[in-house]
Design an enzyme around this catalytic site. Sequence first.
Site, short mmCIF file in Angstrom:
data_model
loop_
_atom_site.label_atom_id
_atom_site.label_comp_id
_atom_site.label_asym_id
_atom_site.label_seq_id
_atom_site.Cartn_x
_atom_site.Cartn_y
_atom_site.Cartn_z
N ASP A 239 1.11 -1.19 -0.13
CA ASP A 239 -0.20 0.04 -0.09
C ASP A 239 0.97 1.14 -0.10
O ASP A 239 2.03 0.98 0.42
CB ASP A 239 -0.85 -0.04 1.28
CG ASP A 239 -0.13 0.03 2.59
OD1 ASP A 239 0.81 -0.69 2.78
OD2 ASP A 239 -0.58 0.67 3.37
N GLU B 159 0.23 -0.95 5.83
CA GLU B 159 1.38 -0.44 6.79
C GLU B 159 0.86 1.24 6.61
O GLU B 159 1.41 1.79 7.85
CB GLU B 159 2.54 -0.55 5.87
CG GLU B 159 3.76 -0.54 6.54
CD GLU B 159 4.21 0.78 7.06
OE1 GLU B 159 5.14 1.12 7.87
OE2 GLU B 159 4.04 1.89 6.24
#
Lengths: 480, 480
Positions: free
Chosen positions: A102, A168
């Site tokens: 991400d 994250e």
Amino acid sequence: MAPQLDAFFKSVDTEADHYIDRLAQAVAIPSISAEEERREDVIKMGHWLKGQLEQLGAHMEARDLGKQPHKEHLQLPPAIIGRYPAKKDDSKRTILVYGHYDVQPANLSDGWATEPFKLSVDNKGRMYGRGSTDDKGPVLGWVNVIESHQKSGVDFPVNLLMCFEGMEEYGSEGLDDFIIAECKPGKFFADADAVCISDNYWLGTEKPCLTYGLRGCSYYSIEIHGPGQDLHSGVFGGTAQEPMTDLVRVMSSLVDTNGTILIDGIKDLVAPVTEEEKSLYKDIAFTMDNLYESLGSKTGIFPDKERTLMGRWRYPSLSLHGVEGAFSAPGAKTVIPAKVTGKFSIRTVPDMEPDDVDKLVFAHCNKFFETLQSKNTMRVFLQHTGKWWVASPKHWNFTAAAKAVEKVWGVKPDLTREGGSIPVTLTFEQATGKNVLLLPMGSSTDAAHSINEKLDRRNYIEGIKLLGAYLHYVAEEPTH
Amino acid sequence: MAPQLDAFFKSVDTEADHYIDRLAQAVAIPSISAEEERREDVIKMGHWLKGQLEQLGAHMEARDLGKQPHKEHLQLPPAIIGRYPAKKDDSKRTILVYGHYDVQPANLSDGWATEPFKLSVDNKGRMYGRGSTDDKGPVLGWVNVIESHQKSGVDFPVNLLMCFEGMEEYGSEGLDDFIIAECKPGKFFADADAVCISDNYWLGTEKPCLTYGLRGCSYYSIEIHGPGQDLHSGVFGGTAQEPMTDLVRVMSSLVDTNGTILIDGIKDLVAPVTEEEKSLYKDIAFTMDNLYESLGSKTGIFPDKERTLMGRWRYPSLSLHGVEGAFSAPGAKTVIPAKVTGKFSIRTVPDMEPDDVDKLVFAHCNKFFETLQSKNTMRVFLQHTGKWWVASPKHWNFTAAAKAVEKVWGVKPDLTREGGSIPVTLTFEQATGKNVLLLPMGSSTDAAHSINEKLDRRNYIEGIKLLGAYLHYVAEEPTH
């Protein structure tokens, strides 16, 4: 004997454009974990990554992490986990690697010079795009390592376990429990002999480093309320005690201009500097000009590099982030805010136990607020905490990585710590009980989390070689 | 002799439902001056008001105020000015009245119990709707006064000059220059003998008041900047001087929990309290419970009503409104803001000259900032200023209004001042050189600027009678 890496390196050079194209494909998927409307793109990115590795013969699984806490309509992106070779070779060591697929939010209108989700390579080899350095470049580094071993016919030196997450940049929701569960005997990550994470940066732009320590972070809110609703300062100014007046006083009692934390007892928790430690800082490739360049100003606290590095790595710091509930827009509004919440955090270091820090913070704020004799009400609370982490840089995991750096870059790496936090590092250390190494690919100018994020072509291509070389050295490093 | 008002009063009662329907029509036009996309509605509202008055035979003009400063694509709503009767009767006095036809923003989702742009009357006669009390009710009050004179056949006692603006809730852009120009000899407002503004509120809910003073307001920004861009507190915490750290210290140096202004010299500018003034406060219809009810808490500064009223009316106050540029959203963000701007304002009273206040504020902030020995840069500046206003409540304009209150409500009004500012008041005083009276219609619980704004049916209907009665008394009051 030193590993024979030439054929592998040659393949990386040969395939460079192909690997850059792979990064361009990844950057083109706007996998922003913080934006609900992009959640499908995050999930798509996870499956694209899984597909890339499956095409190379890895055994891959997309593990469901459930719904997002407090947002039950939102599916969490899966943990993409895998093993290469697909069947374990018991004669080889097992290395667990972690990364995230991400990215931070990005809009052209934020001030990007190029479209953030289109990888744009300039004539200096700077590859601009959201996620290029954080963390799609490093994650694809592992994919490319596998491919270049296949293309060059070099035997893969270890069993590689992979753990790639998609949240994250939004607190790694759901990941900790998953890692802990999968590190238990008989589970997916049970066999790991060491852990390697490539999700941080060189201290500068020229010298690679290995990172063995991170500060922790304890984030607090100071909520002060008085009136039942926001008031007009014309009508009530001079007749009511104002929460903002109390809040700025409490906030100003925490830290001074030079960053000295004014909370009684905090400095007693900090491990003293040893003579051996003192000698480490002078050799680090870092100058005060590096600091001023990254600050964009000369407003540093200390005049010298040693104390500056210690301020970043091994001393706690306290930052005031802002105020929620007060007037924060441009212009002028004559409001007396009824409830204001000051936000601040403390970066923690050895040997500060988070619980002890909490107690000192609460005691300080309560004691100080009492001196104000205010009729308003204050509540101080912890928003979140993550502990500091320090590994042994003398472990074979680090020795191997240092040899790989010397092989690829021709220099001994700096051994660094970081001021920031990567909470998953501590989770992996505690869940596996093994040494964790942070092995960065990008440099200090990559602007992760900012506009115009980039990864230098050189760092990407040599970084792929570095990750591969590390696997060869770590495969044969003596473990005593 | 006392005016004969019975027939006029009777007509107001007979036409009550019609006048409430007129208010409902006005509320239904969302004339929000602060929202660009509502500008057409503001302009529509101005023309609707002009049309209502033209139907009653008034001479009306919509005067162009040009484009909005700093937003040159936006047309300012017109000043709607008029005269009734259309032809001046030189045997009668001329009274200039002011009101505004724009309103504050409102959305059902802000927490309104009813649709904000639909007038909703409950079984206690509370008429909920944005603009009901601020200021469409009072503005239509003047319209209804004209209509009930016509319907009852009572001779209109004065020449009425009207000035209605559409930007009051957004700083009265463009109005000051217009008023000053139109008060010059030979211009539209040149003949005014006195001014009456109905745009404030009773001190409580039961007793009417006349208002003869307002505090001024000087609004300041403290801008502190250091780094070239926002920084990550993990990377830079403990190595850079942080603007927020300095800002909360400067802000906390301005005022204490009990509202005492800590800026040297401010209190020397304040006119001393005379014995005569002291005696005024005890008779005012106000209790500490009124304060606590409107605060929604017991966090008042003073335990007694006299000192509280003085705190609101005749002493300066300093409120900290908030911080621009820092983290202000819910949740946690570990940012070190690069540039933060603290906002505060001082409510000013006689004899504080705005220029003197500015000088003391700048000197204090600069001196205090110097003690911090910070490498960051501070700039303090005035955002806007409006001077205090105090009129003579012994003027015939006030005497007439007091008689009207006694006629309609059966009590002598409180003579009050207000803590807030209505800058146009001072403009009218200075431009006309005549006495200005604030004659409120609504009560303290009307929640102007808040959700669930309302005007009580009683205050509206009796308020129409009051405005009409005022015109009769002011027509015949001795002017010596």
